[in-house]
Design a protein around this motif. Structure first.
Motif, PDB file in Angstrom:
ATOM      1  N   ASP A   1      82.047 -17.341  20.828  1.00  0.00           N
ATOM      2  CA  ASP A   1      83.619 -17.472  20.721  1.00  0.00           C
ATOM      3  C   ASP A   1      83.902 -18.307  19.643  1.00  0.00           C
ATOM      4  O   ASP A   1      82.850 -18.968  18.907  1.00  0.00           O
ATOM      5  N   LEU A   2      84.846 -18.570  19.241  1.00  0.00           N
ATOM      6  CA  LEU A   2      85.335 -19.506  18.077  1.00  0.00           C
ATOM      7  C   LEU A   2      85.074 -20.936  18.238  1.00  0.00           C
ATOM      8  O   LEU A   2      84.308 -21.550  17.214  1.00  0.00           O
ATOM      9  N   GLU A   3      85.115 -21.357  19.496  1.00  0.00           N
ATOM     10  CA  GLU A   3      84.663 -22.691  19.690  1.00  0.00           C
ATOM     11  C   GLU A   3      83.032 -22.980  19.368  1.00  0.00           C
ATOM     12  O   GLU A   3      82.831 -23.768  18.574  1.00  0.00           O
TER      13      GLU A   3
ATOM     14  N   GLU B   1      88.578  -8.841  20.396  1.00  0.00           N
ATOM     15  CA  GLU B   1      87.442  -8.913  19.737  1.00  0.00           C
ATOM     16  C   GLU B   1      87.070  -7.668  18.928  1.00  0.00           C
ATOM     17  O   GLU B   1      85.930  -7.225  19.054  1.00  0.00           O
TER      18      GLU B   1
ATOM     19  N   ASN C   1      83.610  -7.722  16.807  1.00  0.00           N
ATOM     20  CA  ASN C   1      82.399  -8.310  17.242  1.00  0.00           C
ATOM     21  C   ASN C   1      81.092  -7.640  16.818  1.00  0.00           C
ATOM     22  O   ASN C   1      80.171  -8.322  16.565  1.00  0.00           O
TER      23      ASN C   1
ATOM     24  N   HIS D   1      87.107 -14.098  16.988  1.00  0.00           N
ATOM     25  CA  HIS D   1      86.421 -15.189  16.574  1.00  0.00           C
ATOM     26  C   HIS D   1      86.277 -15.338  15.200  1.00  0.00           C
ATOM     27  O   HIS D   1      85.561 -16.279  14.742  1.00  0.00           O
TER      28      HIS D   1
ATOM     29  N   ARG E   1      87.218 -16.105  11.708  1.00  0.00           N
ATOM     30  CA  ARG E   1      88.399 -16.905  10.941  1.00  0.00           C
ATOM     31  C   ARG E   1      88.975 -16.076   9.804  1.00  0.00           C
ATOM     32  O   ARG E   1      90.267 -16.247   9.387  1.00  0.00           O
TER      33      ARG E   1
ATOM     34  N   ALA F   1      90.260 -24.714  16.405  1.00  0.00           N
ATOM     35  CA  ALA F   1      90.439 -23.969  17.815  1.00  0.00           C
ATOM     36  C   ALA F   1      91.034 -25.024  18.611  1.00  0.00           C
ATOM     37  O   ALA F   1      90.868 -26.047  18.583  1.00  0.00           O
TER      38      ALA F   1
END
Length: 542
Positions: free
Chosen positions: A193-195, A468, A471, A497, A499, A535
């Motif tokens: 995921d982005l984080e 997503e 992915n 996710h 950017r 994020a």
């Protein structure tokens, strides 16, 4: 550090490398790029000794440790995620496991008679664990897993119960905890995921060993690598700079080769014309002969290889009403844990909302509520008039019929379309030539995602709900999708996710945080500028 000298390699009938060379020095961070099937994974396998070149040699400094992360994570079960991560560092995890068993035995009344022996053994094991700095290692393993979005509960749970994507993270954490002298990372940005992605980016920037990686995430690659090695047509070409710089240089090189090729073609045409014109005349025999010899000696310039990229163009979707979806006082929870309590939210025509939030914040839940895949516990979700929805979720790929070929799957969805139109559609989504005859059951995750996307976008809905969507997609397909969706005239609600995808397509941001839900009337780029974070809850470099 790592050198490949004049390597050649053939797999079956396919030649992957011909007399190719490259090197990576300590501290260098290198991106490996090339079309699917060009030999990126084979190159990794040759460096770690799982495969050998047919010719040439792979040289690695003696004593150098290398950690290799691949998409094939193997079997994991019967231990906690923390133990599985510590496993990569040697005997520490076995000692940690034995300590846990001995601690359980100490409080087991059935083993009271053996207590002296248990306590004595515990002292020995604990002493050895401390010698190996086990407590610090356990803390570091937890830190890495937390960076990859693991909760404490998930860290201590059986790794065998995790989904494939979470097992990938365990395998990645194992390599990161090792901190080897060199890391080979094959698509580490998949399934994150982005984080987690931003945390990994920061980790790799601070890593001081040699790094060679592939990634389909443009922003991720750009921020980490300072050198790019391209596999193309059997050779390895090195560019110094990040991914954007590589693309500019590659385009420039192609333009120069194109001009060179055209100049040579014009010169050859002129010479051939002269030879044809005067070859029958005795008076010009010597000149004709000298020109024929000259032509034979000329080294021909090859035209640049064109990477095929077909653009997909949307048909105009039917117009929807102004109100596309409305949430009124929506409550939703799972097993007593509330996700939404009184959510009010409205999507209007032509808005493109990206949804941001940490794992478990309710991003997929929001999309499922809109798509009608789940019902709210209280409140209403209503869809506006003349709205035609296309919903892409990770499970969409499981709905393909494994016995059908790619072409049959498209033909079944669009029987009126005609063979030419469907072959063009398949080509846009990366299925060229015989690829359309592949049965769906043998398709990779990326190929399945592309097929589902093609089926959804050919007769376009006016409201796209995408969970997503990038992915499993390679960079070329992502670029095509971004280009196609940027001209889409409908409404969008999506989670991603990636950017580059977020920045290129969103014009609204819905941020889900523990403190509440925030709406931003600007796209992802404006969100980053106004919040100073990429994020929710993450600050630059944090």
């Amino acid at each position: 550090m790592i050198r490949l000298d004049s390597i050649s390699k053939q797999n079956g009938h396919q030649i992957l490398f011909i007399d190719a060379s490259m090197s990576i020095q300590k501290g260098e961070k290198v991106g490996l790029v090339g079309p699917n099937g060009a030999g990126k994974t084979t190159l990794f396998r040759m460096i770690v000794g799982e495969d050998r070149p047919d010719d040439g040699q792979v040289a690695i400094d003696s004593g150098m440790t290398i950690g290799y992360f691949s998409q094939d994570v193997g079997e994991m079960s019967g231990q906690s995620a923390v133990a599985a991560v510590m496993d990569g560092v040697g005997p520490v995890s076995a000692l940690a496991e034995e300590m846990a068993k001995l601690e359980a035995a100490m409080v087991d009344p059935d083993q009271a008679g053996d207590m002296d022996a248990i306590i004595e053994r515990y002292g020995e094991v604990q002493g050895r664990f401390e010698e190996l700095d086990g407590y610090a290692l356990d803390a570091r393993a937890r830190e890495v897993l937390a960076g990859l979005s693991f909760t404490e509960e998930r860290m201590d749970g059986d790794v065998g119960l995790l989904s494939g994507g979470w097992k990938m993270r365990v395998a990645l954490a194992r390599i990161l905890l090792m901190r080897p002298d060199g890391m080979l990372l094959d698509e580490p940005s998949n399934h994150l995921d982005l984080e987690s992605l931003i945390w990994l980016e920061s980790f790799l920037k601070n890593y001081d060993g040699a790094l060679l990686m592939t990634s389909h995430d443009r922003a991720f690659m750009n921020r980490i690598v300072g050198k790019v090695v391209e596999i193309d047509g059997g050779s390895l070409t090195t560019y110094s700079g990040n991914f954007d710089f590589y693309e500019q240089q590659r385009a420039l090189g192609e333009k120069q080769r194109e001009a060179q090729f055209e100049r040579q073609q014009a010169m050859l045409a002129k010479e051939i014309k002269f030879i044809e014109r005067f070859k029958a005349r005795a008076s010009h025999a010597a000149q004709v002969q000298s020109r024929v010899k000259k032509l034979d000696k000329i080294e021909r310039v090859e035209p640049p290889r064109r990477r095929q990229s077909i653009q997909f163009e949307f048909r105009t979707p039917p117009r929807s009403g102004e109100d596309v979806a409305t949430f009124e006082n929506v409550h939703k929870g799972y097993g007593g844990k509330p996700i939404y309590a009184g959510l009010d939210f409205k999507l209007r025509r032509k808005e493109r909302w990206c949804v941001l939030g940490a794992n478990g914040a309710g991003k997929s839940t929001l999309l499922k509520l809109v798509a009608g895949a789940i019902e709210p516990d209280r409140g209403t979700v209503s869809i506006g008039s003349s709205v035609r929805m296309g919903y892409f979720a990770q499970h969409s790929m499981d709905l393909l019929d494994g016995d059908e070929t790619v072409f049959e799957s498209l033909d079944g969805s669009f029987p009126q379309a005609g063979q030419g139109a469907l072959r063009t559609l398949a080509g846009c989504f990366g299925f060229s030539g015989d690829d359309v005859e592949k049965p769906c059951r043998v398709l990779s995750g990326g190929e399945k995602a592309r097929l589902v996307m093609a089926k959804m976008l050919y007769d376009p809905p006016n409201f796209l709900v995408l969970d997503e969507p990038t992915n499993h997609l390679d960079m070329a397909t992502k670029e095509m999708l971004v280009a196609a969706l940027s001209t889409f005239e409908g409404t969008m609600l999506f989670v991603s996710h990636d950017r580059h995808f977020l920045a290129a397509l969103s014009n609204r941001v819905l941020e889900l945080t523990p403190e509440g839900i925030h709406q931003f009337s600007g796209g992802y780029t404006e969100y980053v500028a106004s919040t100073g974070q990429e994020a929710p809850g993450l600050h630059p470099g944090g």
